[in-house]
Design an enzyme around this catalytic site. Structure first.
Site, PDB file in Angstrom:
ATOM      1  N   GLY A 178       0.816  -1.218   0.000  1.00  0.00           N
ATOM      2  CA  GLY A 178       0.000   0.000   0.000  1.00  0.00           C
ATOM      3  C   GLY A 178       0.846   1.263   0.000  1.00  0.00           C
ATOM      4  N   CYS A 179       1.898   1.254   0.802  1.00  0.00           N
ATOM      5  CA  CYS A 179       2.760   2.437   0.902  1.00  0.00           C
ATOM      6  C   CYS A 179       3.519   2.661  -0.399  1.00  0.00           C
ATOM      7  CB  CYS A 179       3.732   2.277   2.069  1.00  0.00           C
ATOM      8  SG  CYS A 179       2.867   2.122   3.653  1.00  0.00           S
ATOM      9  N   THR A 180       3.930   1.570  -1.030  1.00  0.00           N
ATOM     10  CA  THR A 180       4.634   1.677  -2.316  1.00  0.00           C
ATOM     11  C   THR A 180       3.686   2.225  -3.379  1.00  0.00           C
ATOM     12  OG1 THR A 180       6.099  -0.154  -1.712  1.00  0.00           O
ATOM     13  CG2 THR A 180       5.939   0.382  -4.056  1.00  0.00           C
TER      14      THR A 180
END
Length: 150
Positions: free
Chosen positions: A45-47
Site C-alpha cells: 500500500g505504501c509503495t
C-alpha cells in the site's frame, strides 16, 4: 488520533530525511506542502501511494506543491525505499515519532483481528502560510494524487 483539521495551524515540525537533512515547516513557507504519513516503507500500500505521488510529481510542482513522506522507518530503510522507486521527494525517518505525534497520526489499529499501535495513513495539505487546507484520512493508495490535486 489526529485532532488537527482544516483551518488549523500546522505543527511546527522538524524531521530528518533519508540523507540526514533536516526539514522544518518554516522551510516550506510560500509553498504548498503535502505531508503524507505511511505505515511502513516498501509494503504494497505504501509503495502504491508513494509511486502514485511520484508519477504525478510534475503536476504537483506545476501547482507550487512540495511533498514530504513520513514514517517511523530508519534512515537506511527510507533511503533504500527512495532509491528503489526513484522518489523525487524526501522521506522523513521519524524513528522517535516526533513528527508523527505532532500531527497525531499514531494510535491503535486493527489488522486481521489483532490490535496494535501504528501510523494511520493520513495526508495533510498545508498552504503557503502554514495553515492546514485539508486532512485526508481515507487515502486511496493507487489514486492519491487525484485526491490532492482536484
Amino acid at each position: 488520533m489526529t485532532t488537527l483539521k482544516a483551518g488549523d495551524k500546522a505543527p511546527n515540525f522538524s524531521g530528518t530525511d533519508q540523507d540526514g537533512k533536516t526539514h522544518k515547516l518554516a522551510d516550506y513557507a510560500g509553498k504548498k506542502l503535502v505531508v503524507f504519513f505511511y505505515p511502513k516503507a516498501s509494503t504494497p500500500g505504501c509503495t502504491a501511494e508513494a509511486c502514485d505521488l511520484r508519477d504525478n510529481f510534475e503536476r504537483f510542482k506545476a501547482n507550487n506543491y512540495e511533498l514530504l513522506g513520513v514514517s517511523a522507518d530508519s534512515q537506511k530503510t527510507q533511503s533504500k525505499f527512495k532509491d528503489k522507486y526513484e522518489f523525487p521527494f524526501p522521506l522523513i525517518a521519524d524513528e522517535d515519532k516526533a513528527v508523527i505525534n505532532a500531527f497525531g497520526v499514531w494510535g491503535p489499529k486493527k489488522f486481521m483481528g489483532k490490535e496494535y499501535d501504528g501510523i494511520h495513513r493520513t495526508t495533510f495539505v498545508i498552504d503557503e502560510k502554514g495553515i492546514i487546507e485539508e486532512v485526508i484520512e481515507k487515502v486511496k493508495t493507487k489514486e492519491h494524487a487525484s485526491q490532492i490535486l482536484k
